[in-house]
Design a protein around this motif. Structure first.
Motif, PDB file in Angstrom:
ATOM      1  N   PHE A 161      63.321 -36.984 -84.694  1.00  0.00           N
ATOM      2  CA  PHE A 161      62.304 -36.693 -85.699  1.00  0.00           C
ATOM      3  C   PHE A 161      60.920 -36.993 -85.120  1.00  0.00           C
ATOM      4  CE2 PHE A 161      66.111 -37.464 -88.117  1.00  0.00           C
ATOM      5  CZ  PHE A 161      66.025 -36.662 -89.247  1.00  0.00           C
ATOM      6  N   ALA A 162      59.943 -36.223 -85.567  1.00  0.00           N
ATOM      7  CA  ALA A 162      58.550 -36.503 -85.214  1.00  0.00           C
ATOM      8  C   ALA A 162      57.685 -36.348 -86.453  1.00  0.00           C
ATOM      9  CB  ALA A 162      58.059 -35.554 -84.122  1.00  0.00           C
ATOM     10  N   VAL A 163      56.612 -37.128 -86.507  1.00  0.00           N
ATOM     11  CA  VAL A 163      55.653 -37.029 -87.608  1.00  0.00           C
ATOM     12  C   VAL A 163      54.264 -36.849 -87.011  1.00  0.00           C
ATOM     13  CG1 VAL A 163      54.794 -38.008 -89.756  1.00  0.00           C
ATOM     14  CG2 VAL A 163      57.065 -38.652 -88.929  1.00  0.00           C
ATOM     15  N   VAL A 164      53.642 -35.727 -87.297  1.00  0.00           N
ATOM     16  CA  VAL A 164      52.264 -35.500 -86.885  1.00  0.00           C
ATOM     17  C   VAL A 164      51.353 -36.316 -87.800  1.00  0.00           C
ATOM     18  CG1 VAL A 164      50.435 -33.799 -86.629  1.00  0.00           C
ATOM     19  CG2 VAL A 164      52.796 -33.174 -86.071  1.00  0.00           C
ATOM     20  N   ASP A 319      48.942 -28.046 -82.120  1.00  0.00           N
ATOM     21  CA  ASP A 319      49.797 -27.082 -81.424  1.00  0.00           C
ATOM     22  C   ASP A 319      50.298 -27.631 -80.103  1.00  0.00           C
ATOM     23  OD1 ASP A 319      47.123 -27.003 -80.514  1.00  0.00           O
ATOM     24  OD2 ASP A 319      47.332 -24.946 -79.771  1.00  0.00           O
ATOM     25  N   VAL A 320      49.413 -28.294 -79.366  1.00  0.00           N
ATOM     26  CA  VAL A 320      49.804 -28.901 -78.088  1.00  0.00           C
ATOM     27  C   VAL A 320      50.838 -30.001 -78.315  1.00  0.00           C
ATOM     28  CG1 VAL A 320      48.992 -30.302 -76.144  1.00  0.00           C
ATOM     29  CG2 VAL A 320      47.651 -28.334 -76.906  1.00  0.00           C
ATOM     30  N   ALA A 321      50.593 -30.853 -79.312  1.00  0.00           N
ATOM     31  CA  ALA A 321      51.509 -31.960 -79.580  1.00  0.00           C
ATOM     32  C   ALA A 321      52.891 -31.459 -79.988  1.00  0.00           C
ATOM     33  CB  ALA A 321      50.937 -32.864 -80.667  1.00  0.00           C
ATOM     34  N   VAL A 322      52.936 -30.458 -80.869  1.00  0.00           N
ATOM     35  CA  VAL A 322      54.223 -29.904 -81.313  1.00  0.00           C
ATOM     36  C   VAL A 322      54.949 -29.252 -80.144  1.00  0.00           C
ATOM     37  CG1 VAL A 322      55.287 -28.110 -82.750  1.00  0.00           C
ATOM     38  CG2 VAL A 322      53.574 -29.643 -83.731  1.00  0.00           C
ATOM     39  N   PHE A 323      54.228 -28.457 -79.374  1.00  0.00           N
ATOM     40  CA  PHE A 323      54.835 -27.803 -78.218  1.00  0.00           C
ATOM     41  C   PHE A 323      55.363 -28.832 -77.214  1.00  0.00           C
ATOM     42  CE2 PHE A 323      54.763 -26.113 -73.946  1.00  0.00           C
ATOM     43  CZ  PHE A 323      55.305 -24.846 -74.061  1.00  0.00           C
ATOM     44  N   ASP A 324      54.536 -29.810 -76.870  1.00  0.00           N
ATOM     45  CA  ASP A 324      54.938 -30.819 -75.883  1.00  0.00           C
ATOM     46  C   ASP A 324      56.110 -31.653 -76.380  1.00  0.00           C
ATOM     47  OD1 ASP A 324      52.932 -29.840 -74.303  1.00  0.00           O
ATOM     48  OD2 ASP A 324      51.751 -31.689 -74.239  1.00  0.00           O
ATOM     49  N   TYR A 325      56.125 -31.939 -77.685  1.00  0.00           N
ATOM     50  CA  TYR A 325      57.240 -32.701 -78.242  1.00  0.00           C
ATOM     51  C   TYR A 325      58.542 -31.911 -78.140  1.00  0.00           C
ATOM     52  CZ  TYR A 325      60.322 -34.994 -81.559  1.00  0.00           C
ATOM     53  OH  TYR A 325      61.411 -35.597 -82.145  1.00  0.00           O
ATOM     54  N   ILE A 326      58.503 -30.633 -78.487  1.00  0.00           N
ATOM     55  CA  ILE A 326      59.702 -29.800 -78.384  1.00  0.00           C
ATOM     56  C   ILE A 326      60.178 -29.745 -76.933  1.00  0.00           C
ATOM     57  CG2 ILE A 326      60.597 -27.446 -78.616  1.00  0.00           C
ATOM     58  CD1 ILE A 326      58.701 -27.131 -81.044  1.00  0.00           C
ATOM     59  N   ALA A 327      59.242 -29.598 -75.998  1.00  0.00           N
ATOM     60  CA  ALA A 327      59.604 -29.577 -74.580  1.00  0.00           C
ATOM     61  C   ALA A 327      60.231 -30.894 -74.149  1.00  0.00           C
ATOM     62  CB  ALA A 327      58.368 -29.276 -73.730  1.00  0.00           C
ATOM     63  N   ALA A 328      59.685 -31.999 -74.650  1.00  0.00           N
ATOM     64  CA  ALA A 328      60.213 -33.316 -74.297  1.00  0.00           C
ATOM     65  C   ALA A 328      61.634 -33.497 -74.805  1.00  0.00           C
ATOM     66  CB  ALA A 328      59.305 -34.412 -74.856  1.00  0.00           C
ATOM     67  N   VAL A 329      61.893 -33.060 -76.039  1.00  0.00           N
ATOM     68  CA  VAL A 329      63.243 -33.151 -76.592  1.00  0.00           C
ATOM     69  C   VAL A 329      64.200 -32.297 -75.775  1.00  0.00           C
ATOM     70  CG1 VAL A 329      64.689 -32.649 -78.602  1.00  0.00           C
ATOM     71  CG2 VAL A 329      62.441 -33.693 -78.919  1.00  0.00           C
ATOM     72  N   ALA A 330      63.780 -31.087 -75.434  1.00  0.00           N
ATOM     73  CA  ALA A 330      64.642 -30.194 -74.658  1.00  0.00           C
ATOM     74  C   ALA A 330      64.958 -30.774 -73.286  1.00  0.00           C
ATOM     75  CB  ALA A 330      63.978 -28.829 -74.503  1.00  0.00           C
ATOM     76  N   GLN A 339      50.534 -41.441 -75.541  1.00  0.00           N
ATOM     77  CA  GLN A 339      50.584 -42.301 -76.723  1.00  0.00           C
ATOM     78  C   GLN A 339      49.656 -41.786 -77.809  1.00  0.00           C
ATOM     79  OE1 GLN A 339      49.843 -46.349 -75.449  1.00  0.00           O
ATOM     80  NE2 GLN A 339      51.991 -46.650 -74.919  1.00  0.00           N
ATOM     81  N   VAL A 340      48.564 -41.173 -77.404  1.00  0.00           N
ATOM     82  CA  VAL A 340      47.645 -40.556 -78.357  1.00  0.00           C
ATOM     83  C   VAL A 340      47.070 -39.311 -77.694  1.00  0.00           C
ATOM     84  CG1 VAL A 340      45.691 -41.975 -77.600  1.00  0.00           C
ATOM     85  CG2 VAL A 340      45.637 -40.915 -79.857  1.00  0.00           C
ATOM     86  N   PHE A 341      46.924 -38.257 -78.468  1.00  0.00           N
ATOM     87  CA  PHE A 341      46.344 -37.020 -77.963  1.00  0.00           C
ATOM     88  C   PHE A 341      44.826 -37.120 -78.123  1.00  0.00           C
ATOM     89  CE2 PHE A 341      50.720 -35.940 -78.592  1.00  0.00           C
ATOM     90  CZ  PHE A 341      51.006 -34.999 -77.608  1.00  0.00           C
ATOM     91  N   ASP A 342      44.156 -37.518 -77.047  1.00  0.00           N
ATOM     92  CA  ASP A 342      42.714 -37.774 -77.094  1.00  0.00           C
ATOM     93  C   ASP A 342      41.976 -36.826 -76.164  1.00  0.00           C
ATOM     94  OD1 ASP A 342      43.351 -38.774 -74.575  1.00  0.00           O
ATOM     95  OD2 ASP A 342      42.951 -40.863 -75.084  1.00  0.00           O
ATOM     96  N   LEU A 343      40.696 -37.108 -75.914  1.00  0.00           N
ATOM     97  CA  LEU A 343      39.915 -36.244 -75.041  1.00  0.00           C
ATOM     98  C   LEU A 343      40.461 -36.213 -73.621  1.00  0.00           C
ATOM     99  CD1 LEU A 343      36.183 -36.906 -76.058  1.00  0.00           C
ATOM    100  CD2 LEU A 343      37.505 -34.813 -76.385  1.00  0.00           C
ATOM    101  N   LYS A 344      41.034 -37.318 -73.157  1.00  0.00           N
ATOM    102  CA  LYS A 344      41.528 -37.375 -71.783  1.00  0.00           C
ATOM    103  C   LYS A 344      42.635 -36.369 -71.524  1.00  0.00           C
ATOM    104  CE  LYS A 344      40.422 -42.252 -70.987  1.00  0.00           C
ATOM    105  NZ  LYS A 344      40.985 -43.611 -70.718  1.00  0.00           N
ATOM    106  N   VAL A 345      43.418 -36.037 -72.543  1.00  0.00           N
ATOM    107  CA  VAL A 345      44.525 -35.089 -72.362  1.00  0.00           C
ATOM    108  C   VAL A 345      44.270 -33.792 -73.124  1.00  0.00           C
ATOM    109  CG1 VAL A 345      46.203 -36.910 -71.930  1.00  0.00           C
ATOM    110  CG2 VAL A 345      45.871 -36.105 -74.273  1.00  0.00           C
ATOM    111  N   ASN A 346      42.988 -33.540 -73.465  1.00  0.00           N
ATOM    112  CA  ASN A 346      42.617 -32.346 -74.225  1.00  0.00           C
ATOM    113  C   ASN A 346      43.352 -32.252 -75.567  1.00  0.00           C
ATOM    114  OD1 ASN A 346      40.641 -31.144 -72.550  1.00  0.00           O
ATOM    115  ND2 ASN A 346      42.240 -30.421 -71.171  1.00  0.00           N
ATOM    116  N   GLY A 347      43.655 -33.410 -76.138  1.00  0.00           N
ATOM    117  CA  GLY A 347      44.306 -33.432 -77.440  1.00  0.00           C
ATOM    118  C   GLY A 347      43.357 -33.136 -78.576  1.00  0.00           C
TER     119      GLY A 347
END
Length: 386
Positions: A161-164, A319-330, A339-347
């Motif tokens: 499970f994930a919670v945005v 969109d990036v977080a959801v996509f990356d999470y799905i990729a991580a699960v796969a 840990q947080v989607f911030d400016l450093k990771v273009n979150g």
């Protein structure tokens, strides 16, 4: 893998030159006698354009060969659902990208949407339905799902499970919280607002008065003040905590924004979900500028009639977080997720669609962006006491 963020990037080298448009439009030179500040015709003071700190920003994630074709993805939207032109649509875009790029089969996905003022039981029922139907992972969009996800994840320990935007103490290990530095992105659009404003009165419309939305307000106010210390930021919320209709009531959003415009605000930034459509309507009617949120709202079809007043949007890359999470699960590897989607990771970031952000304004914004990434500026996540 796709969800592991890249670092190959662009170093920014900018020099300190003249102040520019809006609040700064009458700034004449950098050797002014006002101690590093310039005065425009309206009396609003603006600082000299800062030189960028040296360093590099993160690029978009690298391409991936992750195969997610065996996943059944369940997505539980916040109120407003797909089509809100904002928060939910950004999450939907992440799922759509996973279908296009990771091999997720559309027929193996399911989307359910929350309703106004629903109970915790309703949220749990929605998540339970997705898990019982074999969806894994199940992604909840919005902090309101935090407690319900904690409960249902405990009942389905083999489902991810994930919670945005969510967080709750004591959640099971099969729950991932996807959080963002909304205050950092809001700082950047605050810089833009200060540079574009003629009146040096700037408005903020929050959907619901909760800590999450206060992060948007805090960063925005700090960004405005970094450029124009004497500018006035007027903040209003559509509803108070407990009443989530503030995210789905465009007429109330319009009334709230009109009130700010009547007080003299000539740039209005909203963090109000689907209610933002009303904010745009008020901006167009009042002949002022607006700033969108979450998605690049200039390009959203459901608010296309207002695109001429949208100068930028604070991009919250759900969109990036959801996509990356799905990729991580796969991939079976959650360690690549930030840990947080911030400016450093273009979150988070800002949009330039529509051509209203000129090169000079962009240089200002990129200067501040680099300083935040380098730790030279710390952005507050709670509004300053008024």
């Amino acid at each position: 893998m796709r969800f592991k963020r890249g670092v190959a990037v662009t170093a920014i080298a900018l020099t300190s030159v003249l102040s520019v448009v809006g609040c700064a439009k009458d700034s004449a030179s950098s050797d002014n006698p006002s101690g590093g500040q310039n005065n425009n015709a309206s009396g609003c003071q603006t600082v000299d354009k800062p030189a960028a700190a040296s360093g590099a920003t993160s690029s978009e994630s690298a391409a991936s060969d992750v195969d997610a074709s065996q996943l059944k993805v369940g997505l539980a939207f916040d109120i407003g659902g797909r089509g809100d032109a904002s928060f939910n649509d950004s999450a939907a875009a992440g799922l759509d990208q996973a279908i296009a790029d990771l091999g997720v089969k559309k027929e193996n996905t399911k989307e359910l949407t929350a309703t106004d003022q629903e109970s915790e039981d309703s949220k749990q029922t929605r998540l339970r339905q997705l898990a019982q139907e074999g969806h894994n992972p199940v992604i909840s969009v919005g902090f309101a799902y935090s407690e319900a996800t904690k409960v249902i994840a405990g009942q389905f320990p083999n489902t991810q499970f994930a919670v945005v935007d969510g967080f709750v103490e004591g959640a099971p290990k099969n729950v991932t919280f996807l959080g963002f530095a909304e205050h950092e992105g809001s700082f950047l659009v605050g810089v833009i607002a200060a540079l574009k404003s003629e009146s040096c009165k700037i408005g903020f419309v929050g959907g619901v008065n909760v800590p999450l939305i206060q992060k948007f307000q805090a960063g925005f106010e700090q960004g405005v003040k970094a450029v124009a210390p004497d500018a006035e930021v007027i903040a209003r919320y559509i509803t108070e905590a407990g009443d989530l209709t503030g995210f789905t009531d465009a007429p109330k959003g319009q009334v709230t924004a009109k009130g700010l415009i009547d007080e003299g605000a000539d740039v209005v930034y909203h963090a109000a979900g689907a209610s933002g459509k009303g904010v745009f309507a008020a901006a167009k009617e009042g002949g002022v500028m607006a700033i969108g949120v979450d998605s690049d709202q200039y390009n959203q079809a459901t608010v296309a009639e207002y695109k001429d007043v949208i100068i930028t949007s604070m991009l919250k890359r759900v969109d990036v977080a959801v996509f990356d999470y799905i990729a991580a699960v796969a991939a079976g590897d959650m360690g690549g997720l930030p840990q947080v989607f911030d400016l450093k990771v273009n979150g988070v970031g800002y949009s330039t669609s529509g051509g209203k952000i000129d090169d000079e304004t962009k240089e200002w914004v990129e200067s501040y962006k680099q300083q935040i990434i380098d730790g030279e500026i710390t952005v507050a996540d709670t509004p300053a006491a008024s």
